[in-house]
Design an enzyme around this catalytic site. Sequence first.
Site, short mmCIF file in Angstrom:
data_model
loop_
_atom_site.label_atom_id
_atom_site.label_comp_id
_atom_site.label_asym_id
_atom_site.label_seq_id
_atom_site.Cartn_x
_atom_site.Cartn_y
_atom_site.Cartn_z
CE LYS A 120 2.26 10.10 -5.86
NZ LYS A 120 1.23 9.91 -4.88
CE LYS A 199 8.70 -4.41 -0.17
NZ LYS A 199 8.01 -3.88 0.65
CE LYS A 202 0.40 -4.33 3.43
NZ LYS A 202 0.73 -3.15 4.21
P1 ADP Z 1 3.85 -3.40 1.73
O1 ADP Z 1 5.14 -3.19 0.95
O2 ADP Z 1 3.23 -4.71 1.41
O3 ADP Z 1 2.88 -2.24 1.60
P2 ADP Z 1 4.39 -2.31 4.35
O4 ADP Z 1 5.14 -1.18 3.73
O5 ADP Z 1 3.07 -2.05 5.00
O6 ADP Z 1 4.23 -3.50 3.26
O7 ADP Z 1 5.34 -3.01 5.39
C1 ADP Z 1 5.02 -3.38 6.70
C2 ADP Z 1 6.21 -4.06 7.35
O8 ADP Z 1 6.51 -5.28 6.64
C3 ADP Z 1 7.49 -3.21 7.25
O9 ADP Z 1 8.27 -3.43 8.42
C4 ADP Z 1 8.18 -3.77 6.04
O10 ADP Z 1 9.58 -3.56 6.07
C5 ADP Z 1 7.82 -5.25 6.12
N1 ADP Z 1 7.79 -5.84 4.77
C6 ADP Z 1 6.92 -5.54 3.78
N2 ADP Z 1 7.16 -6.29 2.68
C7 ADP Z 1 8.24 -7.08 2.98
C8 ADP Z 1 8.97 -8.08 2.26
N3 ADP Z 1 8.65 -8.41 1.02
N4 ADP Z 1 10.00 -8.68 2.88
C9 ADP Z 1 10.35 -8.36 4.16
N5 ADP Z 1 9.68 -7.43 4.90
C10 ADP Z 1 8.64 -6.79 4.33
#
Ligand code: ADP
Length: 287
Positions: A120, A199, A202
Amino acid sequence: MAELPKLPKGKRVLSGLQPTGIMHIGNYFGAVRQHIALQEHNSAIIFIADLHSLTSILDAESRRGLVRDIVLDYMALGLDPSRAVFYRQSDLPEVTELSWILSTVTPLGLLERGHAYKDKVAQGLAADAGLFTYPVLQAADILIHRSELVPVGQDQKQHIEMTRDIAGKFNHVYGDVLVVPDPLILDDVAVVPGTDGQKMSKSYENTIEMFAGQKRLRKQVMGIVTDSTPVEEPKDPDASNLFALWKLFANEPERSEMAERFRSGGLGYGEVKKDLFERLVAYFTSP
Ligand code: ADP
Ligand code: TRP
């Protein structure tokens, strides 16, 4: 479907998800699938990190809706509240109390190295103290339950390392009080790629949302970015984002067969997308 490797038994397992958007297959394969499998032979604790989400979701109504959606998704995917403890972070105020106590033994330098905060600042955006101390709250989530194992995707590795460091500092000052946890990150699904090859996240609008309606789901699958290699040409499965997503829904013999079809030419990406869509629907709609 890809087989889950042998998972540990008899451990105190904890993990959480932020309510920041609709659950996607990156969350599922990287984290949620393990959370649900681990409730069988472990003492599992899963929570919705609504306090963490205050660093990005400022609208109360949206946050309430997102919390509700994640609860429903977890239950639909098999989380069983009679076997696992399932709660909302803000309903356990002792976590924020512990977070303060932990902050008094957390070196500033540790937090300055945090990816979310550093990114950020690197983008020239104003960061607040909430984002800066986010890893301390996460450490409190984990340490308050004496958790031994934290199943997450690769992007959370740094947060678990920070938790270990903070627990170590605390124990150094106050004696052997806190349990130092280990992360559980499965190599095969540590980083599920998104439809654009980055990756899946969201925040990148590159997700495949398993519980989206079929129309939206089809659009997301058809939108997977591929190169312009003509149908008859050989293709490299290991360089293909589409193959990486497809293989999540295939077993080992199917994976080898499809990889061979990629290499020998004559395979159109459209056919693979169609098959992926059907596998997705079958997997997430079966009881
Ligand atoms: P996002 O990046 O979509 O906001 P979060 O940070 O809420 O997702 O992640 C929630 C869980 O899902 C965490 O344990 C994170 O490591 C896992 N996770 C999120 N995106 C991925 C991905 N592309 N591949 C593997 N694990 C993921
Ligand atoms: N930071 C995690 C994420 O973005 C969510 C989270 C908060 C978490 N507290 C946790 C994950 C404790 C595991 C353990 O996905």
